[in-house]
Every structure is written in structure tokens, then in C-alpha cells.
Design a protein around this motif. Structure first.
Motif, PDB file in Angstrom:
ATOM      1  N   ARG A  39       0.826  -1.223   0.000  1.00 44.66           N
ATOM      2  CA  ARG A  39       0.000   0.000   0.000  1.00 44.66           C
ATOM      3  C   ARG A  39       0.854   1.265   0.000  1.00 44.66           C
ATOM      4  O   ARG A  39       0.516   2.262   0.623  1.00 44.66           O
ATOM      5  CB  ARG A  39      -0.976  -0.021   1.159  1.00 44.66           C
ATOM      6  N   GLU A  41       1.515   3.316  -2.642  1.00 46.00           N
ATOM      7  CA  GLU A  41       1.221   3.715  -4.015  1.00 46.00           C
ATOM      8  C   GLU A  41       2.091   4.868  -4.497  1.00 46.00           C
ATOM      9  O   GLU A  41       2.476   4.912  -5.665  1.00 46.00           O
ATOM     10  CB  GLU A  41      -0.263   4.065  -4.174  1.00 46.00           C
ATOM     11  N   ARG A  68      -4.507   3.246  -6.415  1.00 42.68           N
ATOM     12  CA  ARG A  68      -5.392   2.621  -5.430  1.00 42.68           C
ATOM     13  C   ARG A  68      -6.690   2.157  -6.079  1.00 42.68           C
ATOM     14  O   ARG A  68      -7.213   1.097  -5.754  1.00 42.68           O
ATOM     15  CB  ARG A  68      -5.705   3.605  -4.303  1.00 42.68           C
ATOM     16  N   GLU A  69      -7.213   2.947  -6.996  1.00 41.95           N
ATOM     17  CA  GLU A  69      -8.471   2.606  -7.669  1.00 41.95           C
ATOM     18  C   GLU A  69      -8.319   1.436  -8.632  1.00 41.95           C
ATOM     19  O   GLU A  69      -9.248   0.663  -8.818  1.00 41.95           O
ATOM     20  CB  GLU A  69      -9.008   3.812  -8.438  1.00 41.95           C
ATOM     21  N   ARG A  71      -6.486  -1.182  -8.375  1.00 38.13           N
ATOM     22  CA  ARG A  71      -6.468  -2.433  -7.609  1.00 38.13           C
ATOM     23  C   ARG A  71      -5.781  -3.563  -8.392  1.00 38.13           C
ATOM     24  O   ARG A  71      -6.402  -4.564  -8.725  1.00 38.13           O
ATOM     25  CB  ARG A  71      -7.867  -2.852  -7.202  1.00 38.13           C
ATOM     26  N   GLU A 124      -4.187  -2.535 -17.345  1.00 40.81           N
ATOM     27  CA  GLU A 124      -4.890  -1.631 -16.431  1.00 40.81           C
ATOM     28  C   GLU A 124      -4.160  -0.309 -16.293  1.00 40.81           C
ATOM     29  O   GLU A 124      -4.765   0.731 -16.108  1.00 40.81           O
ATOM     30  CB  GLU A 124      -5.024  -2.283 -15.046  1.00 40.81           C
TER      31      GLU A 124
END
Length: 127
Positions: A39, A41, A68-69, A71, A124
Motif C-alpha cells: 500500500r 502507491e 489505489r483505484e 487495484r 490496467e
């Protein structure tokens, strides 16, 4: 998103017979996924290519917010590494990552990539 990744034939011939460093891009991909898993980021954003980091956030977002979005799933250990000049593909057990070698080292150009039959990878995160 599509990440068109084609391997120029010239790069393949240029690499023939040369010792290619596959460890450095593999470590860069592992560090990127370790930052995501931890975590961290903002740290992961610092490992992205500049154009990728600039393109990722939406309006009013930071790069860290955008990661974070997204994922991204777990990276895992490297299973295959291919290097073509300044470009690399690192296949991890849980992801495929594309990198570029800059003067300061390998940086992630695309992550969260899945192959699409007869098409470029669907990623992504990409530049």
C-alpha cells in the motif's frame, strides 16, 4: 486499454549472441508490485515511466489515488523475462509488466496486463 507491444525484428537480431541483463527488469517489476502490495502507491508511482505516471490519474487525482483505484492484483515471482534493447516484458505469476530502460534504470510502462488472443495486451496501467 490496449498496450500495443510489438517486437521489431531488428531488435531480435541485434540481441543475438549478446548477454542480456534480465535480472534488472525482473527486480524492477517485483519492486513495483511489492510497493503496491505494501500500500505504498506513491512509491509505486515513482517507479512508473513519466508518461505513464502523468497519464494514469483522472481529473483531481494523484497518481497514488489512481493506483489505489486500479487495484492491481498480486505480482508474484518472475516466470519469464524478455528484453529487446531498451524494452522488457516481465511475466510474473500474477501479472505481466512492460518496462523501459531509462538513464536512471528500468521503469514500468504498463502493468496489470493480460494477453488478448491475436491482439495486443489489455493493461490496467499503461502509457
Amino acid at each position: 486499454m490496449r498496450f500495443p507491444f510489438a517486437v521489431p525484428a531488428l531488435a531480435l537480431f541485434a540481441a543475438a549472441g549478446c548477454s542480456v541483463d534480465t535480472a534488472s527488469p525482473a527486480r524492477a517489476a517485483e519492486r513495483f508490485h511489492a510497493a503496491i502490495a505494501g500500500r505504498q502507491e506513491a512509491s509505486a508511482c515513482s517507479m512508473l515511466a513519466r508518461r505513464t505516471a502523468e497519464k494514469l490519474p483522472g481529473p483531481g487525482q494523484t497518481c497514488a489515488d489512481a493506483l489505489r483505484e486500479v487495484r492491481l492484483g498480486p505480482g508474484g515471482r518472475p516466470t519469464a523475462v524478455s528484453v529487446w534493447g531498451e524494452e522488457a516484458q516481465v511475466r510474473l505469476t500474477g501479472d505481466t509488466v512492460f518496462l523501459h530502460r531509462f538513464s536512471d534504470g528500468w521503469r514500468v510502462r504498463a502493468a496489470g496486463c493480460q494477453p488478448v488472443r491475436d491482439l495486443p495486451y489489455e493493461c490496467e496501467v499503461e502509457d
